[in-house]
Design a protein around this motif. Structure first.
Motif, PDB file in Angstrom:
ATOM      1  N   HIS A   1     -52.329  -8.407  32.931  1.00 48.55           N
ATOM      2  CA  HIS A   1     -52.256  -9.430  31.884  1.00 48.55           C
ATOM      3  C   HIS A   1     -53.464 -10.373  31.942  1.00 48.55           C
ATOM      4  O   HIS A   1     -53.938 -10.826  30.897  1.00 48.55           O
ATOM      5  N   ARG A   2     -53.941 -10.667  33.146  1.00 45.94           N
ATOM      6  CA  ARG A   2     -55.148 -11.490  33.234  1.00 45.94           C
ATOM      7  C   ARG A   2     -56.335 -10.781  32.600  1.00 45.94           C
ATOM      8  O   ARG A   2     -57.202 -11.415  32.003  1.00 45.94           O
ATOM      9  N   LEU A   3     -56.365  -9.470  32.738  1.00 51.43           N
ATOM     10  CA  LEU A   3     -57.427  -8.690  32.105  1.00 51.43           C
ATOM     11  C   LEU A   3     -57.419  -8.867  30.595  1.00 51.43           C
ATOM     12  O   LEU A   3     -58.459  -8.868  29.941  1.00 51.43           O
ATOM     13  N   PHE A   4     -56.219  -9.063  30.048  1.00 50.29           N
ATOM     14  CA  PHE A   4     -56.064  -9.263  28.605  1.00 50.29           C
ATOM     15  C   PHE A   4     -56.055 -10.739  28.219  1.00 50.29           C
ATOM     16  O   PHE A   4     -55.779 -11.081  27.066  1.00 50.29           O
ATOM     17  N   ASN A   5     -56.326 -11.619  29.190  1.00 47.76           N
ATOM     18  CA  ASN A   5     -56.284 -13.068  28.951  1.00 47.76           C
ATOM     19  C   ASN A   5     -54.932 -13.496  28.392  1.00 47.76           C
ATOM     20  O   ASN A   5     -54.843 -14.322  27.475  1.00 47.76           O
ATOM     21  N   ALA A   6     -53.882 -12.910  28.932  1.00 45.97           N
ATOM     22  CA  ALA A   6     -52.518 -13.218  28.485  1.00 45.97           C
ATOM     23  C   ALA A   6     -51.678 -13.592  29.698  1.00 45.97           C
ATOM     24  O   ALA A   6     -51.755 -12.951  30.746  1.00 45.97           O
ATOM     25  N   SER A   7     -50.888 -14.645  29.557  1.00 51.41           N
ATOM     26  CA  SER A   7     -50.010 -15.044  30.663  1.00 51.41           C
ATOM     27  C   SER A   7     -48.829 -14.104  30.797  1.00 51.41           C
ATOM     28  O   SER A   7     -48.216 -14.002  31.862  1.00 51.41           O
ATOM     29  N   GLY A   8     -48.504 -13.429  29.725  1.00 54.41           N
ATOM     30  CA  GLY A   8     -47.392 -12.494  29.721  1.00 54.41           C
ATOM     31  C   GLY A   8     -47.328 -11.790  28.387  1.00 54.41           C
ATOM     32  O   GLY A   8     -48.236 -11.914  27.551  1.00 54.41           O
ATOM     33  N   SER A   9     -46.257 -11.055  28.176  1.00 51.32           N
ATOM     34  CA  SER A   9     -46.056 -10.376  26.894  1.00 51.32           C
ATOM     35  C   SER A   9     -44.575 -10.128  26.690  1.00 51.32           C
ATOM     36  O   SER A   9     -43.773 -10.247  27.620  1.00 51.32           O
ATOM     37  N   ALA A  10     -44.223  -9.809  25.467  1.00 51.08           N
ATOM     38  CA  ALA A  10     -42.870  -9.362  25.165  1.00 51.08           C
ATOM     39  C   ALA A  10     -42.855  -7.837  25.260  1.00 51.08           C
ATOM     40  O   ALA A  10     -43.866  -7.185  25.003  1.00 51.08           O
ATOM     41  N   ARG A  11     -41.715  -7.271  25.643  1.00 49.65           N
ATOM     42  CA  ARG A  11     -41.646  -5.816  25.781  1.00 49.65           C
ATOM     43  C   ARG A  11     -40.297  -5.293  25.310  1.00 49.65           C
ATOM     44  O   ARG A  11     -39.249  -5.749  25.774  1.00 49.65           O
ATOM     45  N   ALA A  12     -40.349  -4.357  24.394  1.00 52.23           N
ATOM     46  CA  ALA A  12     -39.160  -3.617  23.968  1.00 52.23           C
ATOM     47  C   ALA A  12     -39.273  -2.214  24.552  1.00 52.23           C
ATOM     48  O   ALA A  12     -40.251  -1.517  24.309  1.00 52.23           O
ATOM     49  N   SER A  13     -38.285  -1.825  25.344  1.00 58.15           N
ATOM     50  CA  SER A  13     -38.327  -0.504  25.984  1.00 58.15           C
ATOM     51  C   SER A  13     -37.050   0.256  25.657  1.00 58.15           C
ATOM     52  O   SER A  13     -35.942  -0.275  25.735  1.00 58.15           O
ATOM     53  N   LEU A  14     -37.225   1.519  25.288  1.00 62.27           N
ATOM     54  CA  LEU A  14     -36.130   2.347  24.799  1.00 62.27           C
ATOM     55  C   LEU A  14     -35.684   3.358  25.851  1.00 62.27           C
ATOM     56  O   LEU A  14     -36.434   3.703  26.763  1.00 62.27           O
ATOM     57  N   TYR A  15     -34.449   3.831  25.679  1.00 65.13           N
ATOM     58  CA  TYR A  15     -33.948   4.936  26.473  1.00 65.13           C
ATOM     59  C   TYR A  15     -33.174   5.851  25.530  1.00 65.13           C
ATOM     60  O   TYR A  15     -33.062   5.566  24.332  1.00 65.13           O
ATOM     61  N   PHE A  16     -32.637   6.905  26.046  1.00 67.48           N
ATOM     62  CA  PHE A  16     -32.043   7.920  25.178  1.00 67.48           C
ATOM     63  C   PHE A  16     -30.767   7.462  24.492  1.00 67.48           C
ATOM     64  O   PHE A  16     -30.288   8.133  23.582  1.00 67.48           O
ATOM     65  N   TYR A  17     -30.217   6.312  24.887  1.00 64.78           N
ATOM     66  CA  TYR A  17     -29.028   5.806  24.208  1.00 64.78           C
ATOM     67  C   TYR A  17     -29.372   4.885  23.045  1.00 64.78           C
ATOM     68  O   TYR A  17     -28.476   4.368  22.369  1.00 64.78           O
ATOM     69  N   ASN A  18     -30.636   4.650  22.791  1.00 64.30           N
ATOM     70  CA  ASN A  18     -31.036   3.833  21.649  1.00 64.30           C
ATOM     71  C   ASN A  18     -31.125   4.658  20.376  1.00 64.30           C
ATOM     72  O   ASN A  18     -31.244   5.886  20.419  1.00 64.30           O
ATOM     73  N   THR A  19     -31.065   3.975  19.232  1.00 61.08           N
ATOM     74  CA  THR A  19     -31.051   4.653  17.931  1.00 61.08           C
ATOM     75  C   THR A  19     -32.089   4.049  16.996  1.00 61.08           C
ATOM     76  O   THR A  19     -32.610   2.953  17.240  1.00 61.08           O
ATOM     77  N   ARG A  20     -32.343   4.752  15.925  1.00 61.95           N
ATOM     78  CA  ARG A  20     -33.255   4.242  14.900  1.00 61.95           C
ATOM     79  C   ARG A  20     -32.702   2.976  14.251  1.00 61.95           C
ATOM     80  O   ARG A  20     -33.460   2.065  13.909  1.00 61.95           O
ATOM     81  N   GLU A  21     -31.386   2.932  14.089  1.00 62.73           N
ATOM     82  CA  GLU A  21     -30.779   1.741  13.497  1.00 62.73           C
ATOM     83  C   GLU A  21     -31.049   0.508  14.353  1.00 62.73           C
ATOM     84  O   GLU A  21     -31.269  -0.591  13.824  1.00 62.73           O
ATOM     85  N   GLU A  22     -31.028   0.666  15.655  1.00 60.36           N
ATOM     86  CA  GLU A  22     -31.338  -0.454  16.538  1.00 60.36           C
ATOM     87  C   GLU A  22     -32.798  -0.867  16.391  1.00 60.36           C
ATOM     88  O   GLU A  22     -33.116  -2.069  16.431  1.00 60.36           O
ATOM     89  N   ILE A  23     -33.688   0.088  16.256  1.00 62.11           N
ATOM     90  CA  ILE A  23     -35.097  -0.228  16.040  1.00 62.11           C
ATOM     91  C   ILE A  23     -35.267  -0.982  14.727  1.00 62.11           C
ATOM     92  O   ILE A  23     -36.010  -1.977  14.663  1.00 62.11           O
ATOM     93  N   ASP A  24     -34.582  -0.549  13.694  1.00 60.51           N
ATOM     94  CA  ASP A  24     -34.642  -1.250  12.406  1.00 60.51           C
ATOM     95  C   ASP A  24     -34.207  -2.701  12.560  1.00 60.51           C
ATOM     96  O   ASP A  24     -34.863  -3.621  12.040  1.00 60.51           O
ATOM     97  N   ALA A  25     -33.095  -2.896  13.269  1.00 59.70           N
ATOM     98  CA  ALA A  25     -32.573  -4.253  13.446  1.00 59.70           C
ATOM     99  C   ALA A  25     -33.534  -5.104  14.268  1.00 59.70           C
ATOM    100  O   ALA A  25     -33.743  -6.293  13.970  1.00 59.70           O
ATOM    101  N   PHE A  26     -34.120  -4.511  15.285  1.00 57.89           N
ATOM    102  CA  PHE A  26     -35.082  -5.228  16.126  1.00 57.89           C
ATOM    103  C   PHE A  26     -36.304  -5.653  15.326  1.00 57.89           C
ATOM    104  O   PHE A  26     -36.732  -6.818  15.375  1.00 57.89           O
ATOM    105  N   VAL A  27     -36.894  -4.741  14.577  1.00 61.35           N
ATOM    106  CA  VAL A  27     -38.104  -5.052  13.812  1.00 61.35           C
ATOM    107  C   VAL A  27     -37.811  -6.087  12.736  1.00 61.35           C
ATOM    108  O   VAL A  27     -38.612  -7.007  12.489  1.00 61.35           O
ATOM    109  N   LYS A  28     -36.660  -5.972  12.095  1.00 65.00           N
ATOM    110  CA  LYS A  28     -36.270  -6.951  11.076  1.00 65.00           C
ATOM    111  C   LYS A  28     -36.150  -8.344  11.702  1.00 65.00           C
ATOM    112  O   LYS A  28     -36.669  -9.333  11.167  1.00 65.00           O
ATOM    113  N   ALA A  29     -35.463  -8.420  12.848  1.00 70.85           N
ATOM    114  CA  ALA A  29     -35.288  -9.712  13.513  1.00 70.85           C
ATOM    115  C   ALA A  29     -36.618 -10.254  14.026  1.00 70.85           C
ATOM    116  O   ALA A  29     -36.857 -11.469  14.001  1.00 70.85           O
TER     117      ALA A  29
END
Length: 420
Positions: A379-407
């Motif tokens: 993160h220091r290399l990117f001059n960022a103190s941190g970042s947000a991260r969304a990480s998926l697994y096989f129990y996630n769905t497209r509908e959840e991605i839609d809801a996440f992006v909308k929110a």
């Protein structure tokens, strides 16, 4: 696999995870933090409970029925893990508390006894702290030097630079298989082959790959590989170290005490056989048995099928995130089919703190990670103190991605309106 089949698969699998069927802040839970820890299927929870309800006893030390059942289940889990990653021998699997302990085992048992002033360790700027700090400690103690592989313009492992760093002084290469921040999948087979030509040993941090990819340690050729159970549907407090048998046999014990011995005298002791010489004390028996159940569960799904589905989710996630121009996403872009990176996205929005994004998304029942993800140098290399991260697994769905992006869009708009 077609989209229809994959959705049916996801829907079927979700029913196995009781924690996903709840509301958070009055909204259906959308769990997008599996890179930090995965959720556990009912069979894993039941296996852990069954051990404590029916078989609870110490392993290897008793002739009574409960101890025999516990030992058989515990050692059976070792067999399952060995088969899961295609280890040649079951004795090449050492149970640890987590991947961090596994790395430290190699650091203190092998590196501390083999490295000397002027020797070189090669790591990368993208490593998790667990695969950085132990080597920094060892370098301080031995006089060895650490060199770091940087990133390409696409924010991937710089293979050409790596080749220039390798030399006869290189004694160890410690590298992550899949970055938990960049999502890049490193070319570990080539990394290992090049290191071996220089006579160096290689340790692979596979915490983000073992849960998502079919792993074959014999084909990969690594000397050691580490993983954590809690990222692959097993409980916390259990992980494992894989090591080539001849290397583990030559390494001294990491800790002394019960279980790791053959005989003990007042004057000295003799070391036990593999893998027990590295498993001093009472292990996490129930957790190891539950790890075996998690391996069974993942194997029944099929790692290739699981990975194919995650690639589809990755393609869909990045397609949707591309509709938010304010995002700065770290790591390489996937192909249109979702290939070339893991199913996660670490990102920032200029002028909005990552933790603020995470907090407001939590109000919508959406769980993402914020912070440095134990990759502060990156993160220091990117001059960022941190970042947000969304990480998926096989129990996630497209509908959840839609809801996440909308929110996420609504959250960004909210902050922009406040700042205006």
């Amino acid at each position: 696999m077609t989209a229809i089949k994959e959705e049916t698969l996801a829907a079927k699998i979700r029913s196995d995870f009781p924690i996903l069927h709840q509301e958070v802040n009055g909204k259906p839970l959308i769990y997008l933090d599996s890179a930090a820890t995965s959720q556990k299927p009912q069979i894993v929870l039941d296996t852990l409970r069954h051990y404590y309800d029916h078989d609870n006893a110490n392993v290897h030390r008793g002739a009574h029925t409960l101890s025999i059942r516990s030992t058989e289940a515990y050692e059976g889990a070792r067999d399952k893990v060995a088969k899961f990653i295609n280890a040649q021998f079951r004795e090449e699997i050492v149970f640890t508390r987590n991947a961090t302990e596994a790395i430290n085992l190699v650091a203190y048992s092998w590196a501390l006894n083999h490295l000397k002033p002027g020797d070189e360790i090669i790591s990368t700027v993208m490593e998790h702290h667990s695969n950085l700090v132990p080597w920094q400690i060892i370098a301080t103690k031995t006089g060895a030097v650490i060199k770091y592989v940087g990133l390409t313009e696409n924010e991937e492992f710089d293979l050409e630079q790596y080749k220039t760093l390798l030399s006869e002084r290189t004694k160890l290469v410690a590298v992550v298989h899949v970055s938990n921040t960049l999502g890049c999948i490193n070319p570990v087979e080539e990394i290992i082959s090049l290191a071996h030509k220089m006579g160096a040993k290689v340790l692979i941090d596979a915490c983000q790959s073992v849960p998502h990819l079919a792993i074959d340690v014999q084909k990969m050729g690594c000397d050691w590989l580490v993983a954590s159970g809690h990222k692959m549907c097993a409980p916390t407090g259990i992980g494992f170290l894989y090591g080539k048998r001849e290397i583990l046999e030559a390494m001294p014990p990491f800790m002394g005490g019960g279980e790791m011995i053959s005989e003990v005298f007042l004057e000295n002791y003799t070391v036990g056989e593999l893998p027990h010489k590295f498993e001093a004390g009472t292990p996490a028996i129930g957790e190891a048995i539950a790890l075996g159940a998690a391996v069974d569960y993942l194997s029944a799904i099929g790692m290739d099928k699981l990975h194919d589905y995650e690639e589809e989710l990755t393609a869909y996630l990045f397609k949707k995130l591309a509709t938010i121009p304010q995002l700065r996403i770290y790591g390489p872009k996937p192909t249109p089919e979702g290939k070339g990176r893991a199913a996660l996205a670490s990102f920032n929005v200029e002028g909005i703190h990552a933790s603020d994004l995470s907090t407001l998304l939590d109000h919508e029942g959406i769980a993402i990670r914020s912070g440095h993800h134990c990759t502060q140098p990156l993160h220091r290399l990117f001059n960022a103190s941190g970042s947000a991260r969304a990480s998926l697994y096989f129990y996630n769905t497209r509908e959840e991605i839609d809801a996440f992006v909308k929110a996420l869009k609504e959250t960004i708009n909210f902050f922009n309106s406040v700042m205006d």
